[in-house]
Each structure stands twice: as structure tokens, then as C-alpha cells.
Design a protein around this motif. Structure first.
Motif, PDB file in Angstrom:
ATOM      1  N   CYS A 182      46.263   3.398 -18.083  1.00 50.91           N
ATOM      2  CA  CYS A 182      46.420   3.601 -19.526  1.00 50.91           C
ATOM      3  C   CYS A 182      47.021   2.359 -20.187  1.00 50.91           C
ATOM      4  CB  CYS A 182      47.309   4.824 -19.787  1.00 50.91           C
ATOM      5  SG  CYS A 182      46.508   6.409 -19.436  1.00 50.91           S
ATOM      6  N   ILE A 188      48.081   2.163 -24.019  1.00 47.99           N
ATOM      7  CA  ILE A 188      48.955   3.260 -24.414  1.00 47.99           C
ATOM      8  C   ILE A 188      50.041   3.405 -23.344  1.00 47.99           C
ATOM      9  CG2 ILE A 188      47.229   4.487 -25.775  1.00 47.99           C
ATOM     10  CD1 ILE A 188      46.844   6.409 -23.490  1.00 47.99           C
ATOM     11  N   ASP A 190      53.107   5.531 -24.279  1.00 51.77           N
ATOM     12  CA  ASP A 190      53.937   6.691 -24.578  1.00 51.77           C
ATOM     13  C   ASP A 190      53.680   7.801 -23.561  1.00 51.77           C
ATOM     14  OD1 ASP A 190      54.188   9.520 -26.087  1.00 51.77           O
ATOM     15  OD2 ASP A 190      55.591   8.086 -26.971  1.00 51.77           O
ATOM     16  N   GLU A 192      54.016  10.982 -23.562  1.00 55.57           N
ATOM     17  CA  GLU A 192      53.338  12.176 -24.072  1.00 55.57           C
ATOM     18  C   GLU A 192      51.851  11.912 -24.286  1.00 55.57           C
ATOM     19  OE1 GLU A 192      54.468  15.291 -24.398  1.00 55.57           O
ATOM     20  OE2 GLU A 192      56.231  14.490 -23.355  1.00 55.57           O
ATOM     21  N   ASP A 193      51.503  10.728 -24.778  1.00 54.18           N
ATOM     22  CA  ASP A 193      50.090  10.373 -24.949  1.00 54.18           C
ATOM     23  C   ASP A 193      49.380  10.347 -23.600  1.00 54.18           C
ATOM     24  OD1 ASP A 193      50.456  10.117 -27.669  1.00 54.18           O
ATOM     25  OD2 ASP A 193      50.748   7.942 -27.610  1.00 54.18           O
ATOM     26  N   ILE A 194      50.040   9.787 -22.600  1.00 56.46           N
ATOM     27  CA  ILE A 194      49.453   9.712 -21.257  1.00 56.46           C
ATOM     28  C   ILE A 194      49.307  11.106 -20.653  1.00 56.46           C
ATOM     29  CG2 ILE A 194      49.821   8.868 -18.907  1.00 56.46           C
ATOM     30  CD1 ILE A 194      51.249   6.445 -20.157  1.00 56.46           C
ATOM     31  N   ARG A 196      48.809  13.932 -22.130  1.00 54.07           N
ATOM     32  CA  ARG A 196      47.702  14.679 -22.735  1.00 54.07           C
ATOM     33  C   ARG A 196      46.366  14.309 -22.110  1.00 54.07           C
ATOM     34  NH1 ARG A 196      50.755  14.080 -27.543  1.00 54.07           N
ATOM     35  NH2 ARG A 196      49.617  12.184 -28.116  1.00 54.07           N
ATOM     36  N   GLU A 233      40.716  14.346 -26.704  1.00 59.37           N
ATOM     37  CA  GLU A 233      41.865  13.454 -26.777  1.00 59.37           C
ATOM     38  C   GLU A 233      41.417  12.000 -26.920  1.00 59.37           C
ATOM     39  OE1 GLU A 233      45.711  12.338 -27.151  1.00 59.37           O
ATOM     40  OE2 GLU A 233      44.940  14.397 -27.104  1.00 59.37           O
ATOM     41  N   SER A 236      40.171  11.235 -30.426  1.00 62.37           N
ATOM     42  CA  SER A 236      41.313  11.049 -31.320  1.00 62.37           C
ATOM     43  C   SER A 236      41.923   9.663 -31.141  1.00 62.37           C
ATOM     44  CB  SER A 236      42.367  12.129 -31.042  1.00 62.37           C
ATOM     45  OG  SER A 236      43.524  11.921 -31.815  1.00 62.37           O
ATOM     46  N   LEU A 237      42.067   9.233 -29.899  1.00 63.58           N
ATOM     47  CA  LEU A 237      42.625   7.916 -29.610  1.00 63.58           C
ATOM     48  C   LEU A 237      41.703   6.803 -30.124  1.00 63.58           C
ATOM     49  CD1 LEU A 237      44.697   6.089 -28.128  1.00 63.58           C
ATOM     50  CD2 LEU A 237      43.340   6.410 -26.053  1.00 63.58           C
ATOM     51  N   GLN A 240      41.930   6.570 -33.893  1.00 63.50           N
ATOM     52  CA  GLN A 240      43.226   5.992 -34.265  1.00 63.50           C
ATOM     53  C   GLN A 240      43.216   4.485 -34.079  1.00 63.50           C
ATOM     54  OE1 GLN A 240      46.497   7.763 -32.141  1.00 63.50           O
ATOM     55  NE2 GLN A 240      47.924   6.166 -32.750  1.00 63.50           N
ATOM     56  N   ARG A 241      42.671   4.023 -32.941  1.00 64.46           N
ATOM     57  CA  ARG A 241      42.606   2.587 -32.690  1.00 64.46           C
ATOM     58  C   ARG A 241      41.633   1.905 -33.655  1.00 64.46           C
ATOM     59  NH1 ARG A 241      43.621  -0.165 -28.082  1.00 64.46           N
ATOM     60  NH2 ARG A 241      45.300   1.384 -27.930  1.00 64.46           N
TER      61      ARG A 241
END
Length: 479
Positions: A182, A188, A190, A192-194, A196, A233, A236-237, A240-241
Motif C-alpha cells: 500500500c 497510502i 493510514d 484505517e485506510d489499509i 478497509r 474501496e 473511492s481511493l 480521491q486521488r
């Protein structure tokens, strides 16, 4: 009487219809001379249950002994296929990629991993129009990854290993390898992000090689649900990027996700990949990071914990490297190149417990193999490491852990193939080697390990899995 005649006529018609359907789906039925020996088991289920219960090693060796040491027929994951065996089978498989064979994935695996609109596509079309993975894994990039790998390994061991007297190696290895992927490929960090992403990956890996029954409560059903969670997920990522890149034109990053979002098709002056194609690429990379690499890392540490004489030789090599470094100085490519014995130990570990099962192909034309003209275009083929890795003809005393097998020129050609071979050899081979050796260095220079469960059972759940997570007792070195 008329009623009985009508009933019999209906029964005969039904049987004839079923026979015609079977022949349409199995055009070689009734012509055994054109098929390799073997059995396809029950409809739909095939031999998948036997394969899961016995594990790939016992299943494959049993079929080779019973059917043929060259090639045999079976049905796995809902698909009938021919399994190529031995060094000759490996050579044929690796040498004919893109000639007689082309890439293919079972429908059940594609349903678990990719978007429904891509399920009928070939693996080539699913992955992309451009191989970003090979660019990200080229030697120049790999050299730059080593300090990051070392830094993250140190932090992981300090946080997860050092405070404990005992640790489960398998979940720890998964966390490290997935966190690193990741960081390097998606940028990434974080937790919590990982999480998910990593939680549903566990569902996918555990179920995508199971019997493909998509009913509530089954492992395959959980894999299907996990796959959707991952895709949602990632979308969404990706979005966002994409916004981040559009709002900040000066934003510079070399991670794979950003490169895919910025890649242009120069001929048509548009983006090379859409969001779903980017997601497909990332999933393929993360599956390898989550599963095969973490399994290989677990197994080599597992062997070091149970074989003190091997551990001592690895420790000696790694301590010489550690002593050559300044305080806080990170590992380099040159340090990795000095880990020759450790690399042999890793290779012997992968011989005994290979983390990857094998690969699938589809035939593209008629050809003859082992005197059998049975593989017409469109037939399915399977290659697996389990036809050679423990064959005493190529590896004397095959159950013995002996790193010296890889001294000099090493094993005979096409007998040791944990990463496959030919044009489609695993592109992540060098990345995995570096990642594992870096982590191994940080573990053995800090701890001596002792297996907490000496005879822990290893089962097959997509890859070799220690049933209790490979717990080891940690004995820090005296400073």
C-alpha cells in the motif's frame, strides 16, 4: 397404456436432450483415445473437493501415479482441464506461451476479483493496455525500494515483535507485506485506510479457490462479497486521488496508482485507463502482496525457527552485513547481494512449501503432446509446481531441508519453478526476493526463534497456511 407410452417417450426425450447437451459441452466424450487419462469427478464440483481435502501436493502426486506422469485430465474450480507434469511439462508450458497457449483464469476466480463487466474478458484485457507492474518493478525502481522496505520492517518489528515474548508469524507477515504494498504502490499509510482493503482481501483469498458455490454461508460467497468490498474501496481511493491530482498540478508522486491516473493514450489523446481498469490492475498486484509473498516469508521464518543449524548459518551471514553498517544506516542493493546463503535458504523453503499454486492457460490451436492429439484450440491447461518440487529423481531426499541444492548451477532446468517461467514468469519475483530478505535480516539480527507448536499442521487455503498462525517464541540477542 397411452399414458405409459407418453411417459416413456418423455423420459427418452429428456435423456436424449441431456446427452446432446453433454456432448455439446464435452465434444471429446466417447473418444478416449483423444483425451489424457484422468477423471473429471462430479458435475460442476468436479475434483475440487478432493483437491481441497488432500491439498495440491497429495492430489497432484496421486493423479500422476494413478493416471500419467506426463499429463492427466481433471476438473477443478468448475472447469475441465489438462495438467502438464514434470520438467517436460514445465518446459512445454513456459516455452509455448503466446504460441500454442494464452493466458486464462477460471471464471470462478474472475467473478471474485474483477468487475462483472470484465468477467468474460481474457486476463490480458482485464489487466490493461499497458504493463505498469513491469515498469514499477524494473531494477532501477527496486533499488529505491530497499531503504523503504528496511525502514518499514524495522518499525513493524519494533511495534509488533519487540514488545512480545511470542508472536504469530503468519498474520504479522501479512500485515507487513500488505502495508508495504500500500505504501509503495498506492501511497497510502493510514492504518484505517489499509484495513478497509486488507480485511476483505482475507475473505477473497480464503474463498476464491474453494468449490464455486455462490450460496450464503459458503467460502466462495464470502469471496464474492469481499471482492465487491475491495472494488468499492479502490474506486473511492481512485476518485480521491484523481481529485487530488487535478487540484494540485504540481503534485508529484511515483506510486503506481498516480502513474496509471496520469497515463495518456497518445494516439487518441485521452487517458489510457478508466477507473475500473485501474482497479483491476491494483487488485492483481495486491493479491500477490497479500497472499504469496506473505506466505513465502512465513514459511522461511518457520523453517528457521525449527532448524537451529540453518538459523545459525543465516545469522552469521546477516550479522556480518549488520556489522558493516553505521548506526541507523539502511540496507542497500549491495547488502542484499551479499545474502547468498539466505537466498538459498529462501529458495529451499519455496521448494518445500511453494506459496503459489501454479497458473492456467488456454490452448490457441491444435497440437500434440505426449503422443496425445487431444488439445484443440480452446482447451484449458494447468501447470503447477507440485509435479517436480518433491520428486526424488530431481531432489534426493525431497523432504530434507538442504539449501546446498542451490549451490553452483542449482537444480536441473525446469524442476524448480516457484515463480513460473518463460515470458510470463512472475514479474514480482525480484520484488518478493528483496522484501523477504530485508525482513529476514531484521528478524534474525534481533531474535532467535523457537516454534511454539513443533508439529503445527499446514493446510491449503489458496496457499499453504499454518492452522495456528505459526506462533514462535522470541529470544532477543544479548546486546
Amino acid at each position: 397404456m397411452d399414458a405409459l407410452f407418453s411417459y416413456l417417450l418423455l423420459l427418452v426425450t429428456l435423456i436424449a436432450s441431456l446427452f446432446l447437451v453433454f456432448r455439446a459441452k464435452n465434444p471429446d466424450a466417447g473418444s478416449p483415445k483423444k483425451l489424457p487419462p484422468g477423471t473429471i469427478g462430479w458435475p460442476v464440483v468436479g475434483e475440487s473437493i478432493k483437491f481441497s481435502m488432500l491439498g495440491p501436493e497429495k492430489y497432484i502426486s496421486g493423479r500422476m501415479n494413478k493416471c500419467s506422469p506426463d499429463v492427466f485430465r481433471t476438473s477443478l474450480l468448475g472447469e475441465e482441464m489438462a495438467v502438464f507434469c514434470g520438467p517436460a511439462g514445465n518446459k512445454f508450458f513456459f516455452s509455448n506461451d503466446s504460441k500454442l497457449l494464452t493466458s486464462w483464469l477460471p471464471l470462478s476466480i474472475k467473478k471474485a476479483l474483477v468487475f462483472p463487466t470484465f468477467v468474460e474478458n481474457s486476463p490480458k484485457d482485464i489487466i490493461a493496455k499497458h504493463n505498469f507492474m513491469q515498469e514499477m518493478l524494473r531494477p532501477e525502481a527496486l533499488r529505491n525500494y530497499i531503504p523503504i522496505m528496511d525502514s518499514m520492517a524495522r518499525k513493524h518489528i519494533e511495534a509488533e515483535w519487540s514488545p512480545r515474548k511470542e508472536i504469530k508469524v503468519f498474520p504479522s507477515s501479512k500485515k507487513y507485506t500488505f502495508d508495504l504494498a500500500c505504501r509503495l504502490f498506492l501511497k497510502i499509510e493510514d492504518p484505517e485506510d489499509i484495513k478497509r482493503l486488507s480485511d476483505p482481501f482475507g475473505l477473497v483469498i480464503s474463498g476464491m479457490f474453494s468449490v464455486p458455490f455462490n450460496f450464503p454461508g459458503t467460502a466462495y460467497n464470502r469471496a464474492i462479497k469481499g471482492g465487491k468490498m475491495i472494488r468499492d474501496e479502490l474506486l473511492s481511493l481512485i476518485r480521491q486521488r484523481k481529485n487530488q491530482l487535478s487540484e494540485n498540478k504540481d503534485f508529484v508522486t511515483k506510486d503506481m496508482l498516480s502513474q496509471m491516473l496520469l497515463a495518456m493514450d497518445e494516439e487518441n489523446d485521452k487517458l489510457l485507463l478508466n477507473e475500473m481498469e485501474i482497479s483491476n490492475n491494483i487488485i492483481g498486484l495486491l493479491v500477490a502482496s497479500y497472499d504469496t509473498t506473505s506466505t513465502a516469508l512465513t514459511m522461511v521464518l518457520n523453517f528457521l525457527a525449527q532448524l537451529p543449524h540453518i538459523y545459525q548459518e543465516v545469522l552469521k551471514e546477516q550479522m556480518e552485513i549488520a556489522k558493516s553498517k553505521g548506526p541507523g544506516e539502511l540496507l542497500t542493493w549491495e547488502d542484499i547481494e551479499k545474502m547468498k546463503y539466505s537466498w538459498n535458504v529462501l529458495r529451499e523453503s519455496m521448494r518445500l512449501t511453494p506459496s503459489a499454486l501454479g497458473s492456467f492457460r488456454e490452448t490457441t490451436t491444435d497440437f500434440t503432446y505426449a503422443v496425445l492429439p487431444f488439445l484443440r484450440g480452446g482447451r484449458l491447461a494447468f501447470w503447477t509446481v507440485h509435479t517436480t518440487h518433491k520428486n526424488p529423481k530431481y531432489f534426493p531426499e525431497p523432504e530434507k531441508f538442504d539449501p546446498s541444492r542451490f549451490d553452483g548451477s542449482g537444480p536441473a532446468p525446469y524442476t524448480f519453478a516457484p515463480f513460473g517461467g518463460g515470458p510470463r514468469m512472475c514479474p514480482g519475483k525480484e520484488y518478493a526476493r528483496l522484501e523477504i530478505l530485508v525482513f529476514l535480516h531484521n528478524v534474525v539480527t534481533k531474535f532467535e526463534m523457537e516454534k511454539a507448536i513443533p508439529n503445527e499442521k499446514i493446510v491449503f487455503r489458496g496457499s499453504p497456511t499454518p492452522v495456528h498462525g505459526a506462533p514462535v517464541r522470541l529470544h532477543p540477542h544479548e546486546k
